[in-house]
Design an enzyme around this catalytic site. Structure first.
Site, PDB file in Angstrom:
ATOM      1  N   SER A   1       0.903  -1.089  -0.031  1.00 23.28           N
ATOM      2  CA  SER A   1      -0.022  -0.070   0.065  1.00 23.28           C
ATOM      3  C   SER A   1       0.734   1.240   0.072  1.00 23.28           C
ATOM      4  O   SER A   1       1.739   1.219  -0.696  1.00 23.28           O
ATOM      5  CB  SER A   1      -0.995  -0.150   1.197  1.00 23.28           C
ATOM      6  OG  SER A   1      -1.807   0.792   1.047  1.00 23.28           O
TER       7      SER A   1
ATOM      8  N   ASP B   1      -8.794  -3.154  -6.359  1.00 19.81           N
ATOM      9  CA  ASP B   1      -8.847  -4.120  -5.107  1.00 19.81           C
ATOM     10  C   ASP B   1      -9.500  -3.888  -4.070  1.00 19.81           C
ATOM     11  O   ASP B   1      -9.426  -4.429  -2.784  1.00 19.81           O
ATOM     12  CB  ASP B   1      -7.506  -4.354  -4.733  1.00 19.81           C
ATOM     13  CG  ASP B   1      -6.941  -3.089  -3.976  1.00 19.81           C
ATOM     14  OD1 ASP B   1      -7.407  -2.132  -3.734  1.00 19.81           O
ATOM     15  OD2 ASP B   1      -5.483  -2.917  -3.869  1.00 19.81           O
TER      16      ASP B   1
ATOM     17  N   HIS C   1      -7.446  -5.211  -0.736  1.00 15.30           N
ATOM     18  CA  HIS C   1      -6.317  -4.441  -0.634  1.00 15.30           C
ATOM     19  C   HIS C   1      -5.542  -4.905   0.680  1.00 15.30           C
ATOM     20  O   HIS C   1      -4.385  -5.005   0.307  1.00 15.30           O
ATOM     21  CB  HIS C   1      -6.764  -3.039  -0.450  1.00 15.30           C
ATOM     22  CG  HIS C   1      -5.482  -1.849  -0.282  1.00 15.30           C
ATOM     23  ND1 HIS C   1      -4.746  -1.763  -1.446  1.00 15.30           N
ATOM     24  CD2 HIS C   1      -5.410  -1.302   0.515  1.00 15.30           C
ATOM     25  CE1 HIS C   1      -3.694  -0.981  -0.932  1.00 15.30           C
ATOM     26  NE2 HIS C   1      -3.974  -0.464   0.227  1.00 15.30           N
TER      27      HIS C   1
END
Length: 718
Positions: free
Chosen positions: A333, A623, A676
């Site tokens: 991320s 995602d 995610h």
């Protein structure tokens, strides 16, 4: 239960009325407003209860619940209890009340976390619990994708030891036993936003002393502080708006070690599956490290306050000296944005002064897991109006409760103080994200379509999928209008470039100054333009205005999820001059430091499932948190261009199609989830990562693309 609610509400109203005679006129007014609000909430709950009579079984609306009648019976029992049973519960005393308060804190903390973690939510699955906790509507606090058995499991996990299953060390254990995997390269992991726990080190601020060395972010301490000591919690979490650093008397620091981000709270893992599988093939804390950081800080302030990049540089230099091997850097991320900044910082004379060959000499591979290299639209909404998909999809009562407890103004002010969050404002402007006439990724995403594309790519038999680009005669709206204003708002649609102008008008002087000093959001499209931006520290988070490092032998693996509906753009509206009703889904305003009150909000009345519009949120492929354009463009197209990758670093993209487990036991999605956050527990992603760190990545780790990212990339104007 409804009878008990009416009794409690009336008692509260009478108590407020009696106190009003003894207080000032100001308190009288406040009491009247409180009573009116309580009455409206009570009426709404009574109306809801009347739709489900006591002798009628609770209707179950989630497919996993419909297969589990015991859960249905439990919810019915929790919603409808007898008066005698209610009186019996009152006898349990203060101990029970304390446990209820603790659970409420847990729920609120979970809700705040999910505003940034980006999980899919549906408040309907939890709303029954609101009756049990009387004045609190739990649906506004609990992550809306969390079904009751998940909620119960996560809460109960906080109060009992975790039992490790043998499969938790798979596929690592299997790869070690049957394929001889073992450590080759030292590994450093860099977590994403909100993943790292933040500890209080304050000793002079009165409200903070009781939290010394306790986590104000992460663990159950956060939940209790949010519920019982909200002002103190906000005081600790907010950064100084002028310096971007700690306010006077406050010191919050990132937790250290692997435990800093293995679990956000007990029972909710982040990096734990990766750590367990690395350990399964032989890694330990001598050759596996987690470089935690205070994700609230702008990247430049990470070095100014914590010497973060200097310490990371020294760690990699020592590792090379001791092991003789270059490092594999694994980022998730926002951690990928942090690492890209580090590459530029460490080479530059304005930063680490490592010289042009430092990355080439110290880094073997950059593993980019779900990195939002071109930003995230939800960041724009968060700093613009304090809203994201998770808040927009709340029900009327839920939105009201959340607004009263943690308003849009409070949320926006807090988010704007976090310089790190603004690193993920979308980059590339209209060239990447499109114009009102069209965007590269236009066309509503169908989650089934990506699964079909994967089966076709693998030569497996697949059913047909219906494209939603023109379903039922309706045309999907263009994503190029990042903020599409509703009819009657007297405002034009705003592209990404327009939205940045609007944000600059709304956010105030301090925020604009912070943004200009730390970040750029444009794109360099010629070598002359790149020469001007490449060595500017403000460009080091923007891969369209700063190049990859001088490391031709380094590899980059982009591992990210596709096939999950993701917020891509928004329908906004402008609030009228009159004060909205208490149950209007547009409570409160967000004001800047000048006192001006912007009056825009996500228009939740815009809803069309067939067109992928969910309560004002226009959804595309991604995602669940990061749109496909952001995770995929640089990997598939941008970094294949010499302008952005001058030394020709090899970039390998591997997409993973989201496919949730049908079992209600797999509350985090199962082995094939590509969400995610939950992708860190995806078995195939883990196998790829273990192959890379063990030096086995030459065995079949080639590109795999199932989405339309190549088609979208061809339409990007770069």
């Amino acid at each position: 239960m409804a009878a008990r609610k009416r009794k409690n509400a009336n008692k509260h109203a009478n108590h407020s009325e009696s106190n009003g005679h003894a207080n000032s006129k100001e308190n009288d007014s406040h009491s009247i407003q409180s009573n009116e609000a309580a009455q409206e909430i009570k009426d709404a709950i009574t109306k809801l209860s009347s739709t489900l009579p006591k002798d009628t079984k609770l209707e179950v609306r989630h497919p996993s619940l419909s297969r589990n009648p015991s859960v249905s019976n439990y919810l019915h029992h929790a919603l409808f209890i007898s008066e005698a049973e209610a009186n019996e519960r009152k006898k349990l005393g203060a101990g029970t009340r304390r446990r209820v308060i603790l659970m409420l804190g847990i729920i609120i903390g979970m809700g705040l976390t999910t505003l940034l973690m980006g999980q899919t939510r549906d408040a309907a699955y939890i709303e029954a619990f609101s009756h049990y906790f009387q004045d609190f509507d739990l649906a506004s606090m609990v992550p809306t994708g969390m079904i009751p058995e998940e909620f119960i499991g996560n809460v109960s996990a906080m109060f009992k030891p975790e039992i490790l299953m043998e499969e938790e060390f798979y596929p690592g254990e299997e790869l070690r036993q049957h394929h001889g995997y073992k450590p080759k390269y030292p590994v450093t992991m860099i977590p994403g936003i909100v993943s790292t726990g933040l500890e209080s080190w304050s000793t002079t601020h009165n409200c903070s002393q009781k939290y010394f060395r306790k986590r104000m972010w992460g663990t159950t301490t956060m939940f209790k502080a949010v519920l019982l000591d909200k002002e103190c919690w906000i005081t600790n979490m907010r950064l100084d708006s002028k310096t971007g650093l700690d306010p006077e008397g406050i010191r919050l620091r990132a937790a250290q070690g692997l435990e800093a981000a293995d679990y956000l709270v007990p029972g909710y893992w982040v990096w734990a599956p990766i750590i367990k599988n690395l350990a399964a093939i032989g890694y330990d804390n001598n050759n596996m490290h987690l470089a935690s950081y205070d994700w609230r800080l702008a990247f430049s302030n990470l070095e100014i306050r914590d010497n973060y990049f200097s310490r990371l540089k020294s760690s990699l230099e020592l590792s090379l000296k001791v092991t003789g091997e270059k490092h594999v850097l694994v980022a998730h991320s926002m951690g990928s944005n942090v690492l890209f900044y580090f590459f530029k910082w460490v080479e530059s004379e304005k930063g680490g002064k490592g010289g042009p060959n430092w990355v080439k000499n110290h880094v073997h591979t950059f593993v980019n897991i779900a990195g939002p290299m071109l930003g995230v639209p939800k960041t724009l909404a968060a700093v613009l109006s304090g809203e994201v998909r998770d808040t927009a999809q709340l029900g009327v009562v839920s939105a009201y409760v959340l607004e009263k407890f943690f308003s849009r103004r409070e949320r926006a002010d807090l988010f704007r103080s976090w310089g790190g969050l603004s690193s993920m404002i979308p980059k590339g402007g209209d060239r990447v994200w499109g114009t009102v006439k069209g965007a590269p990724d236009d066309g509503t995403h169908d989650e089934e379509e990506t699964l079909v594309n994967e089966k076709i790519a693998k030569n497996q038999e697949a059913p047909g999928a219906t494209s939603k680009d023109n379903w039922g005669g309706k045309k999907s709206p263009s994503f190029g209008a990042m903020l599409a204003f509703a009819e009657g708002s007297d405002m034009d649609h705003h592209t990404m470039d327009d939205s940045m102008v609007l944000l600059s008008k709304m956010a105030g002087v301090d925020y604009n100054k912070m943004l200009a000093q730390n970040y750029t959001v444009g794109a360099s499209v010629t070598k002359a333009e790149m020469d001007k931006t490449n060595d500017l520290p403000a460009s080091w988070t923007n891969p369209l205005q700063a190049t990859l490092p001088n490391a031709p032998n380094m590899k980059i693996y982009c591992l990210y999820g596709v096939g999950k509906s993701t917020e891509r753009s928004y329908t906004y509206n402008r609030m009228s001059d009159f004060t909205p009703p208490i149950f209007d889904q547009r409570p409160g305003n967000v004001s800047d430091e000048t006192g001006k009150i912007p009056n825009i909000y996500i228009d939740t009345s815009a809803h069309d499932d067939k067109l992928g519009i969910s309560y004002g949120i226009h959804q595309g492929d991604g995602d669940g948190t990061v749109p496909l354009l952001s995770t995929g463009y640089m990997c598939v197209e941008g970094w294949k261009k010499k302008l952005y990758n001058p030394t020709g670093i090899k970039v390998i993209t591997r997409e993973f199609t989201h496919q949730s487990s049908p079992s209600p036991v797999d509350i985090r999605g199962g082995k094939r989830t590509a969400d995610h956050v939950d992708i860190l527990g995806n078995y195939q992603v883990t196998k790829d990562l273990l192959a890379i760190v063990a030096g086995r990545d030459g065995d079949g780790l080639e590109e795999q693309i199932f989405s339309k990212i190549r088609e979208y990339s061809d339409k990007v104007d770069l």
